[in-house]
Design an enzyme around this catalytic site. Sequence first.
Site, PDB file in Angstrom:
ATOM      1  N   TYR A   1       0.979  -1.090   0.307  1.00 34.81           N
ATOM      2  CA  TYR A   1       0.078  -0.125  -0.012  1.00 34.81           C
ATOM      3  C   TYR A   1       0.878   1.256   0.002  1.00 34.81           C
ATOM      4  O   TYR A   1       2.032   1.118   0.403  1.00 34.81           O
ATOM      5  CB  TYR A   1      -1.063  -0.002   1.262  1.00 34.81           C
ATOM      6  CG  TYR A   1      -0.189   0.043   2.528  1.00 34.81           C
ATOM      7  CD1 TYR A   1       0.393  -1.120   3.259  1.00 34.81           C
ATOM      8  CD2 TYR A   1       0.065   1.270   3.264  1.00 34.81           C
ATOM      9  CE1 TYR A   1       0.978  -1.068   4.712  1.00 34.81           C
ATOM     10  CE2 TYR A   1       0.791   1.394   4.226  1.00 34.81           C
ATOM     11  CZ  TYR A   1       0.994   0.436   4.878  1.00 34.81           C
ATOM     12  OH  TYR A   1       1.747   0.388   6.201  1.00 34.81           O
ATOM     13  N   CYS A   2       0.381   2.180  -0.559  1.00 34.58           N
ATOM     14  CA  CYS A   2       0.949   3.681  -0.671  1.00 34.58           C
ATOM     15  C   CYS A   2      -0.280   4.694  -0.638  1.00 34.58           C
ATOM     16  O   CYS A   2      -1.297   4.420  -0.584  1.00 34.58           O
ATOM     17  CB  CYS A   2       2.020   3.878  -1.631  1.00 34.58           C
ATOM     18  SG  CYS A   2       1.190   3.612  -3.393  1.00 34.58           S
ATOM     19  N   THR A   3       0.271   5.838  -0.630  1.00 35.47           N
ATOM     20  CA  THR A   3      -0.952   6.938  -0.578  1.00 35.47           C
ATOM     21  C   THR A   3      -1.649   6.768  -1.467  1.00 35.47           C
ATOM     22  O   THR A   3      -3.163   7.005  -1.179  1.00 35.47           O
ATOM     23  CB  THR A   3      -0.089   8.480  -0.539  1.00 35.47           C
ATOM     24  OG1 THR A   3       1.090   8.513   0.363  1.00 35.47           O
ATOM     25  CG2 THR A   3      -1.075   9.463  -0.217  1.00 35.47           C
TER      26      THR A   3
ATOM     27  N   GLY B   1      -1.570   4.974  -4.481  1.00 33.33           N
ATOM     28  CA  GLY B   1      -1.512   3.754  -5.434  1.00 33.33           C
ATOM     29  C   GLY B   1      -0.325   3.809  -6.419  1.00 33.33           C
ATOM     30  O   GLY B   1       0.082   2.506  -6.801  1.00 33.33           O
TER      31      GLY B   1
ATOM     32  N   ILE C   1      -4.156   4.137  -0.078  1.00 29.96           N
ATOM     33  CA  ILE C   1      -4.625   4.404   1.167  1.00 29.96           C
ATOM     34  C   ILE C   1      -5.777   5.524   1.253  1.00 29.96           C
ATOM     35  O   ILE C   1      -6.852   5.343   1.953  1.00 29.96           O
ATOM     36  CB  ILE C   1      -3.531   5.152   2.350  1.00 29.96           C
ATOM     37  CG1 ILE C   1      -2.454   4.207   2.502  1.00 29.96           C
ATOM     38  CG2 ILE C   1      -4.160   5.473   3.698  1.00 29.96           C
ATOM     39  CD1 ILE C   1      -1.040   4.779   3.089  1.00 29.96           C
TER      40      ILE C   1
END
Length: 333
Positions: A200-202, A204, A229
Amino acid sequence: MKCGEPRRRTLNTVTESRIVLYYKFAPIKDPEAVKLWQQTLCRELGLKGRIIISEHGINGTVGGELSAVKSYAKQTRSYSPFRGTEFKWSEGTADQFPRLSVKVRPELVAFGVPEQVKVNADGIIGGGEHLKPQQVHELVEAKQREGVEVTFFDGRNAMEAQIGRFKNAVVPDTESTRDFITELDSGKYDHLKDQPVVTYCTGGIRCEVLSALMKDRGFEEVYQIDGGIVRYGETYQDAGYWEGELYVFDGRMNTRFSEDAKTLGECVNCSAATSRFFNCADRGCSNLQLYCADCSHIPATTRCEVCTARVAAEPGHPNQGNLGKQRRRLTSA
Ligand SMILES: [Zn+2]
Ligand SMILES: [Zn+2]
């Protein structure tokens, strides 16, 4: 209106503004030509923001008048490699950006391995399976029934995870995205190679690349959260697997999904709970550290650990922080 009376602007004429964030992985044969087209398009529409173009596609954040941003999205999508690009709309104006910056770079996200990223018209080749927020929960529950634990793998800089992360997430030791390659090749995470892993990251984009790099390196079951996220938080707020606050790449620095958000960060001075980052006092340094409200006067006069060590080693050159890092941070949402 009487003759000679100045025409007054009514409230109705106040223009609405918006910001859009987007990315699209697709093969671009001539990034320089796309850059010139995007530059002209944005100038004509009066938009500001940051756009990166590479042979792998486009990544941008632009802001301006609502009608201009709509026109921008439509015209950008009309270029066949960018057909179907998803634009995420948010409140904001062109004033949030210092200027219009359109650049050609080797990668959309600077992992430092442009030759390892392969794209086709459908996006990145060999990336992790995309999961919608609900599917993340379905996966975790299905694996639980088999007695298998799903591992969340943070695709951001380690600093961002200090204030918020998925429950029990693995947080690699990364100061910038470039550090992921060293981390993945270190063997530290080899025990996850036969386990289900959700990156996961901010928003995508980092996971599009990271998940592919992981699969390339023998991680067998890799998933990524569609929309990152941000999308997950819109769906589950603080009632799912996410905990804490989200680090964001604008003046706010941190944002929360609900009033129930936990405060995971700790003040570097007194260990009190906090989610507020402050810049290192060194003018050239972009390192951020957490301080509580009581200690928030301290960072204005205090250098971060890295700068303290550098100044101790080279007292003659007090302000030589890493400007390159700052530029990377600003472009890797
Ligand atoms: Zn404190
Ligand atoms: Zn510093």
